[in-house]
Design an enzyme around this catalytic site. Structure first.
Site, short mmCIF file in Angstrom:
data_model
loop_
_atom_site.label_atom_id
_atom_site.label_comp_id
_atom_site.label_asym_id
_atom_site.label_seq_id
_atom_site.Cartn_x
_atom_site.Cartn_y
_atom_site.Cartn_z
N SER A 1 -8.96 -0.80 -4.77
CA SER A 1 -9.12 -0.17 -6.08
C SER A 1 -7.82 0.51 -6.49
O SER A 1 -6.85 0.51 -5.73
CB SER A 1 -10.24 0.87 -6.01
OG SER A 1 -9.76 1.99 -5.29
N LYS A 2 -7.84 1.12 -7.67
CA LYS A 2 -6.66 1.82 -8.20
C LYS A 2 -6.15 2.88 -7.22
O LYS A 2 -4.97 3.13 -7.12
CB LYS A 2 -7.03 2.51 -9.52
CG LYS A 2 -7.08 1.54 -10.67
CD LYS A 2 -6.66 2.24 -11.96
CE LYS A 2 -6.56 1.25 -13.09
NZ LYS A 2 -7.73 1.20 -13.95
N ARG A 3 -7.09 3.50 -6.57
CA ARG A 3 -6.79 4.53 -5.58
C ARG A 3 -5.77 4.04 -4.54
O ARG A 3 -4.99 4.81 -3.99
CB ARG A 3 -8.13 4.89 -4.94
CG ARG A 3 -8.22 5.84 -3.84
CD ARG A 3 -9.69 6.26 -3.71
NE ARG A 3 -10.54 5.15 -3.26
CZ ARG A 3 -10.66 4.78 -1.99
NH1 ARG A 3 -9.99 5.41 -1.05
NH2 ARG A 3 -11.46 3.78 -1.65
N HIS A 4 -5.77 2.75 -4.25
CA HIS A 4 -4.82 2.19 -3.27
C HIS A 4 -3.52 1.76 -3.93
O HIS A 4 -2.68 1.14 -3.28
CB HIS A 4 -5.43 0.97 -2.57
CG HIS A 4 -6.71 1.26 -1.85
ND1 HIS A 4 -7.93 0.77 -2.26
CD2 HIS A 4 -6.95 2.01 -0.75
CE1 HIS A 4 -8.87 1.20 -1.43
NE2 HIS A 4 -8.32 1.95 -0.52
N GLY A 5 -3.38 2.04 -5.21
CA GLY A 5 -2.16 1.63 -5.91
C GLY A 5 -2.24 0.21 -6.43
O GLY A 5 -1.24 -0.37 -6.83
#
Ligand code: GLU
Length: 496
Positions: free
Chosen positions: A260-264
């Site tokens: 997800s976005k959280r992982h860049g």
């Protein structure tokens, strides 16, 4: 029903034996890394075998369609240089074909009309959930008598069409990556093929189009594996030969959670905006699930086409690592010629340098600046940040940076004064001459070479980390350097 339209049967016989791959995105969002990894594997497989790569937009879920998604998909593929030979075909423009096929299935008894209302289905699912059963249609309409059907018709409900899944037995699929997998029919549903709005579901449209477009290999994400027995049953009902299937490993974040976005990880268009190079993104993505061997990380497009094979696609999850992407992008940036780097970085400088910097930028000055930045940038979007001090009239920095353990305000002021005295008369303002002047001077000062150069670096760049000092000073030019040293002197005297 008649055979599939003539145009398509002609196309099919001509291409029956050839390698034909497709990317079939649903325009329900902007393409993300996982989607593009799928495209890449299909594209590489097609190119490796000298086959064809087809683009098909699966836009049959009207409610989930996202404005601009199709353009974003096409733009992303163009940006990455993943060209297609046919299409884009749009499933929304092919409704008569799906209707025709459904009609033939109806006549052969492979499908049936289902009149159950959405409300009934919802209640049924809720009850199944309460009983901890998997959601599954209870097949109420599967064997309606003619009379019951007539009654249903009379209510005016528009029916959906469901597949009559065999109640027992099993289907085995031979996946090119996972091998043989058997699915028991009693775990499968009587899935919908045609919705009440006249649009096909994914299951129907994907099978019909893969067949009519003579797709030889379907490479798609693992999440579709459980749909494959349904597709195979449909192929059998239609008396068609299924393509070969290969389900690609899922991509997870470093914490092994869904990416997800959280992982860049962001949409591909976002990577473009952040200044990643298409070749680097392609190289990075191919390693999410495929490898040449246990060592090789950097592979050109030609090498990838030459070596790509499904045998080296892994079964287990691929792990996304943003640091590796940045590292790889840096490698590709350094491989560019300076001219190419300038050409690619220029739009980023234009976009992100502070407004106070006059445009248009002087391209020969930009070239000299970027020759010092190329080694350090990991993305093109970093270039303006790394280079901004070259363009600003006035630097803003914390005066404390001019000081160090060995250099108090007084000795720093003395060192800057000495530098100024030595530099004012310099005629050939180049890195070698500057070094020849400043290095001996450092030896004469009591502060030590590192501290002295560190002080000069902060004075002329406003930072503690910057490209090599003498080259930086050479590019900045004499006026800017002397002005900045004078400013530093003033700041230091305020501290004394
Ligand atoms: N439309 C599906 C998707 O968006 C395609 C799946 C497949 O390749 O069969 O992923």
């Amino acid at each position: 029903m008649s055979e599939p339209t003539q145009e398509y049967s002609a196309m099919q016989s001509e291409l029956e034996t050839s390698v034909r791959l497709r990317f079939a995105p649903s325009p329900t969002g902007y393409p993300h890394l996982g989607n593009i990894r799928t495209v890449l594997f299909n594209w590489l497989f097609a190119r490796h075998h000298g086959g064809k790569f087809i683009l098909r937009i699966e836009d049959t879920d009207v409610a989930r369609k996202v404005e601009g998604a199709v353009e974003a998909i096409l733009d992303s593929l163009r940006w990455l240089g993943l060209d297609w030979d046919e299409g884009p075909y749009f499933q929304s423009q092919r409704l008569p074909i799906y209707h025709e096929i459904t009609e033939s299935l109806l006549q052969k008894g492979h499908v049936y009309l289902c009149y159950c209302s959405p409300e009934r289905l919802q209640t049924m699912r809720q009850e199944q959930a309460k009983r901890k059963q998997p959601p599954k249609y209870d097949r109420r309409c599967r064997d309606l008598t003619q009379q019951e059907r007539a009654q249903m018709e009379a209510t005016g409900i528009s029916p959906v069409i469901r597949f009559r899944t065999p109640l027992d037995g099993e289907t085995t699929i031979c996946d090119l990556i996972h091998g043989r997998i058997t699915f028991k029919h009693d775990t499968l549903d009587d899935f919908v093929l045609l919705k009440s709005d006249g649009y096909p579901t994914y299951h129907l449209a994907v099978v019909v189009d893969d067949h009519l477009m003579a797709i030889s290999h379907v490479l798609r994400a693992d999440e579709w594996l459980s749909s494959t027995p349904r597709h195979v049953l449909l192929y059998q009902a239609l008396n068609w030969q299924p393509p070969q299937f290969a389900h690609l490993p899922i991509i997870l974040g470093p914490d092994r959670a869904r990416l997800s976005k959280r992982h860049g990880a962001t949409s591909i268009t976002e990577y473009q905006k952040q200044g990643y190079l298409p070749d680097a993104v392609v190289n990075f993505l191919v390693l999410l699930g495929w490898s040449l061997d246990d060592r090789t990380e950097l592979l050109s497009r030609e090498e990838l086409i030459k070596h790509f094979s499904l045998e080296r696609v892994g079964k287990t999850a691929a792990i996304f690592n943003k640091d590796k992407l940045e590292w790889m992008n840096g490698v590709y940036l350094r491989k560019l010629s300076l001219d190419e780097f300038v050409q690619r970085a220029m739009p980023f400088l234009d976009r992100d340098l502070p407004e106070s910097v006059k445009r248009p930028l002087d391209s020969s000055y930009v070239g000299r600046v970027l020759s010092l930045i190329q080694e350090r940038a990991r993305t093109l979007a970093e270039a303006p940040q790394l280079a901004s001090f070259f363009f600003l009239d006035e630097l803003q920095y914390d005066t404390g940076l001019l000081l160090s353990r060995e250099l108090d305000a007084q000795s720093a002021a003395k060192a800057v004064t000495a530098a100024l005295q030595h530099l004012e008369g310099v005629i050939n303002w180049n890195a070698t001459d500057l070094e020849n002047i400043l290095r001996p001077l450092a030896g004469e000062l009591s502060s030590g070479t590192r501290e002295f150069f560190g002080l000069l670096r902060v004075a002329v760049t406003g930072r503690t980390a910057a490209p090599p000092l003498f080259q930086t000073m050479a590019v900045l030019g004499k006026d800017k350097c002397l002005n900045r040293l004078n400013t530093a002197l003033q700041l230091l005297s305020n501290l004394c």
